[in-house]
Design a protein around this motif. Sequence first.
Motif, PDB file in Angstrom:
ATOM      1  N   LEU A   1       4.395  -3.321  14.303  1.00 25.75           N
ATOM      2  CA  LEU A   1       5.559  -3.623  14.716  1.00 25.75           C
ATOM      3  C   LEU A   1       6.475  -2.996  15.172  1.00 25.75           C
ATOM      4  CD1 LEU A   1       6.218  -6.186  11.852  1.00 25.75           C
ATOM      5  CD2 LEU A   1       5.485  -6.916  14.185  1.00 25.75           C
ATOM      6  N   ARG A   2       7.373  -3.035  16.109  1.00 26.85           N
ATOM      7  CA  ARG A   2       8.706  -2.274  16.355  1.00 26.85           C
ATOM      8  C   ARG A   2       9.629  -2.494  15.069  1.00 26.85           C
ATOM      9  NH1 ARG A   2       8.208  -1.103  21.678  1.00 26.85           N
ATOM     10  NH2 ARG A   2       7.184  -2.736  22.915  1.00 26.85           N
ATOM     11  N   GLN A   3      10.381  -1.018  14.732  1.00 25.36           N
ATOM     12  CA  GLN A   3      11.000  -1.237  13.563  1.00 25.36           C
ATOM     13  C   GLN A   3      11.998  -2.457  13.794  1.00 25.36           C
ATOM     14  OE1 GLN A   3      13.265   2.272  12.977  1.00 25.36           O
ATOM     15  NE2 GLN A   3      13.724   1.708  10.833  1.00 25.36           N
ATOM     16  N   ALA A   4      12.735  -2.754  14.646  1.00 21.15           N
ATOM     17  CA  ALA A   4      13.787  -3.691  15.027  1.00 21.15           C
ATOM     18  C   ALA A   4      12.838  -5.097  14.777  1.00 21.15           C
ATOM     19  CB  ALA A   4      14.494  -3.705  16.540  1.00 21.15           C
ATOM     20  N   SER A   5      11.713  -5.137  14.955  1.00 23.88           N
ATOM     21  CA  SER A   5      11.070  -6.731  14.638  1.00 23.88           C
ATOM     22  C   SER A   5      10.829  -6.707  13.214  1.00 23.88           C
ATOM     23  CB  SER A   5       9.654  -6.526  15.438  1.00 23.88           C
ATOM     24  OG  SER A   5       9.816  -6.453  16.773  1.00 23.88           O
TER      25      SER A   5
ATOM     26  N   GLU B   1       0.718  -1.251   0.149  1.00 18.80           N
ATOM     27  CA  GLU B   1      -0.060   0.011   0.006  1.00 18.80           C
ATOM     28  C   GLU B   1       0.910   1.395   0.031  1.00 18.80           C
ATOM     29  OE1 GLU B   1      -3.295   2.406   2.660  1.00 18.80           O
ATOM     30  OE2 GLU B   1      -2.597   0.435   3.534  1.00 18.80           O
ATOM     31  N   LEU B   2       1.983   1.224   0.878  1.00 21.17           N
ATOM     32  CA  LEU B   2       2.637   2.383   0.855  1.00 21.17           C
ATOM     33  C   LEU B   2       3.462   2.892  -0.387  1.00 21.17           C
ATOM     34  CD1 LEU B   2       3.819   2.344   4.699  1.00 21.17           C
ATOM     35  CD2 LEU B   2       2.114   3.645   3.882  1.00 21.17           C
ATOM     36  N   PHE B   3       4.121   1.544  -0.894  1.00 20.78           N
ATOM     37  CA  PHE B   3       5.091   1.793  -1.965  1.00 20.78           C
ATOM     38  C   PHE B   3       4.235   2.293  -3.444  1.00 20.78           C
ATOM     39  CE2 PHE B   3       8.148  -1.726  -0.755  1.00 20.78           C
ATOM     40  CZ  PHE B   3       8.585  -0.986   0.478  1.00 20.78           C
ATOM     41  N   THR B   4       2.946   1.678  -3.351  1.00 19.68           N
ATOM     42  CA  THR B   4       2.225   2.154  -4.290  1.00 19.68           C
ATOM     43  C   THR B   4       1.313   3.544  -4.269  1.00 19.68           C
ATOM     44  OG1 THR B   4       0.282   0.904  -3.699  1.00 19.68           O
ATOM     45  CG2 THR B   4       1.705  -0.050  -5.134  1.00 19.68           C
ATOM     46  N   THR B   5       1.313   3.905  -3.046  1.00 17.38           N
ATOM     47  CA  THR B   5       0.405   5.457  -2.831  1.00 17.38           C
ATOM     48  C   THR B   5       1.460   6.426  -2.395  1.00 17.38           C
ATOM     49  OG1 THR B   5      -0.035   4.480  -0.449  1.00 17.38           O
ATOM     50  CG2 THR B   5      -1.796   4.008  -2.116  1.00 17.38           C
ATOM     51  N   HIS B   6       2.497   5.996  -1.620  1.00 13.67           N
ATOM     52  CA  HIS B   6       3.357   7.190  -1.252  1.00 13.67           C
ATOM     53  C   HIS B   6       4.405   7.287  -1.999  1.00 13.67           C
ATOM     54  CE1 HIS B   6       1.323   8.355   2.778  1.00 13.67           C
ATOM     55  NE2 HIS B   6       0.538   7.808   2.214  1.00 13.67           N
ATOM     56  N   GLY B   7       4.919   5.978  -2.584  1.00 14.71           N
ATOM     57  CA  GLY B   7       6.099   5.900  -3.318  1.00 14.71           C
ATOM     58  C   GLY B   7       7.295   5.093  -2.258  1.00 14.71           C
ATOM     59  N   TYR B   8       8.142   4.488  -3.317  1.00 15.41           N
ATOM     60  CA  TYR B   8       9.066   3.498  -2.728  1.00 15.41           C
ATOM     61  C   TYR B   8       9.943   4.530  -1.879  1.00 15.41           C
ATOM     62  CZ  TYR B   8      12.883   0.321  -2.199  1.00 15.41           C
ATOM     63  OH  TYR B   8      14.014  -0.728  -1.883  1.00 15.41           O
ATOM     64  N   THR B   9      10.475   5.462  -2.482  1.00 13.24           N
ATOM     65  CA  THR B   9      11.803   6.128  -2.020  1.00 13.24           C
ATOM     66  C   THR B   9      11.226   6.928  -0.811  1.00 13.24           C
ATOM     67  OG1 THR B   9      12.707   6.580  -4.112  1.00 13.24           O
ATOM     68  CG2 THR B   9      13.263   7.955  -2.345  1.00 13.24           C
ATOM     69  N   ALA B  10       9.943   7.496  -0.626  1.00 14.99           N
ATOM     70  CA  ALA B  10       9.398   8.142   0.381  1.00 14.99           C
ATOM     71  C   ALA B  10       8.932   7.258   1.648  1.00 14.99           C
ATOM     72  CB  ALA B  10       8.073   9.094  -0.080  1.00 14.99           C
ATOM     73  N   THR B  11       8.847   6.141   1.247  1.00 16.77           N
ATOM     74  CA  THR B  11       8.603   5.036   2.403  1.00 16.77           C
ATOM     75  C   THR B  11       9.749   4.441   3.115  1.00 16.77           C
ATOM     76  OG1 THR B  11       6.661   4.470   1.168  1.00 16.77           O
ATOM     77  CG2 THR B  11       7.182   2.896   2.954  1.00 16.77           C
ATOM     78  N   SER B  12       9.771   4.474   4.436  1.00 14.30           N
ATOM     79  CA  SER B  12      10.752   4.048   5.381  1.00 14.30           C
ATOM     80  C   SER B  12      10.345   2.713   5.903  1.00 14.30           C
ATOM     81  CB  SER B  12      11.189   4.879   6.411  1.00 14.30           C
ATOM     82  OG  SER B  12       9.824   5.312   7.193  1.00 14.30           O
ATOM     83  N   THR B  13      11.239   2.130   6.521  1.00 10.20           N
ATOM     84  CA  THR B  13      11.055   0.910   7.284  1.00 10.20           C
ATOM     85  C   THR B  13      10.381   1.238   8.464  1.00 10.20           C
ATOM     86  OG1 THR B  13      13.291   0.710   8.084  1.00 10.20           O
ATOM     87  CG2 THR B  13      12.854  -0.676   6.506  1.00 10.20           C
ATOM     88  N   ARG B  14      10.538   2.290   8.910  1.00 15.55           N
ATOM     89  CA  ARG B  14       9.884   2.589  10.196  1.00 15.55           C
ATOM     90  C   ARG B  14       8.618   2.817   9.992  1.00 15.55           C
ATOM     91  NH1 ARG B  14      11.475   4.763  15.016  1.00 15.55           N
ATOM     92  NH2 ARG B  14      13.643   5.146  14.384  1.00 15.55           N
ATOM     93  N   SER B  15       8.151   3.601   8.878  1.00 17.64           N
ATOM     94  CA  SER B  15       6.736   3.816   8.743  1.00 17.64           C
ATOM     95  C   SER B  15       5.840   2.544   8.343  1.00 17.64           C
ATOM     96  CB  SER B  15       6.480   4.497   7.470  1.00 17.64           C
ATOM     97  OG  SER B  15       7.085   4.120   6.140  1.00 17.64           O
ATOM     98  N   ILE B  16       6.865   1.404   7.617  1.00 17.94           N
ATOM     99  CA  ILE B  16       6.015   0.118   7.611  1.00 17.94           C
ATOM    100  C   ILE B  16       5.544  -0.554   8.543  1.00 17.94           C
ATOM    101  CG2 ILE B  16       6.378  -1.934   6.440  1.00 17.94           C
ATOM    102  CD1 ILE B  16       8.179  -0.885   4.169  1.00 17.94           C
ATOM    103  N   ALA B  17       6.705  -0.676   9.694  1.00 14.57           N
ATOM    104  CA  ALA B  17       6.741  -1.216  10.727  1.00 14.57           C
ATOM    105  C   ALA B  17       5.472  -0.638  11.743  1.00 14.57           C
ATOM    106  CB  ALA B  17       8.058  -1.232  11.500  1.00 14.57           C
ATOM    107  N   GLU B  18       5.405   0.788  11.837  1.00 16.48           N
ATOM    108  CA  GLU B  18       4.459   1.227  12.524  1.00 16.48           C
ATOM    109  C   GLU B  18       2.937   1.186  11.985  1.00 16.48           C
ATOM    110  OE1 GLU B  18       5.370   5.346  12.315  1.00 16.48           O
ATOM    111  OE2 GLU B  18       6.979   5.470  14.002  1.00 16.48           O
ATOM    112  N   ARG B  19       2.945   1.001  10.725  1.00 21.27           N
ATOM    113  CA  ARG B  19       1.603   0.657  10.270  1.00 21.27           C
ATOM    114  C   ARG B  19       1.343  -0.773  10.337  1.00 21.27           C
ATOM    115  NH1 ARG B  19      -0.880   3.520   6.074  1.00 21.27           N
ATOM    116  NH2 ARG B  19      -2.133   1.969   5.523  1.00 21.27           N
ATOM    117  N   ALA B  20       2.292  -1.751  10.270  1.00 26.94           N
ATOM    118  CA  ALA B  20       2.041  -3.079  10.653  1.00 26.94           C
ATOM    119  C   ALA B  20       1.849  -3.326  12.049  1.00 26.94           C
ATOM    120  CB  ALA B  20       3.223  -3.787   9.798  1.00 26.94           C
TER     121      ALA B  20
END
Length: 231
Positions: free
Chosen positions: A58-62, A37-56
């Motif tokens: 999870l803690r970023q380390a997880s 969702e984030l890659f296709t709506t916000h863009g790959y470059t603009a999406t961080s692993t932190r934002s993915i983890a938060e939306r999922a």
Amino acid sequence: MSTPKTPAGRRVGRPRAQERPAGGPEPRDEVLLVAGELFTTHGYTATSTRSIAERAGLRQASLYHYFDGKEAILAELLEGTVRPSLEVAAALVSRTEASPEARLWALCHSDAALLCGGPHNLGALYLLPEVGTERFADFHRLRSELKSSYAGLLAATAPGADLAVEELALRADLLFGLTESVILIRRADPDRDPGALAGATADAALRVAGVSPRSLARLRREGRELLATRL
């Protein structure tokens, strides 16, 4: 990044930031859903692993328990758009009781339906400049295998049997490109009916292959019957 293991060798992730609801997707699948969702709506470059983890949730380390970084997530998403079609292609190649034209229609329909179905237009990720790097070699290998399946079925058709090698390769490229064009159509018109688009794409593919218009209705029917059975 190394992950600690239990004495039995099982990897252990860090605690989730939020508890996952019972019956929800597994954390790894959830990461892929969110990243898609984030890659296709916000863009790959603009999406961080932190934002993915938060939306999922999870803690970023997880997140690194499941993927070693953002490129690994993208690679899994890309490969997931090809593997199901490869499985269908292998099954169709073995269905020698059916005409190659009907099997080609079924492959184009199934592949297009996969690319224009689902909640997010993951095929649009093919266009990312990052995808051209060596990191995504497995994706390109799978995609080449799928294109070879198109070429094999095309060569077995009556029109394909009369084509020179160069013309056959060009037609295969056109067929494959036509099927993947649903990615751009979906991006321009997200509300387009996936079933209708897949059917129209498969019909057009047989015309590119050189099939007579008079045979199209029969081959479409046979192709649908193939897809309706367990391949």
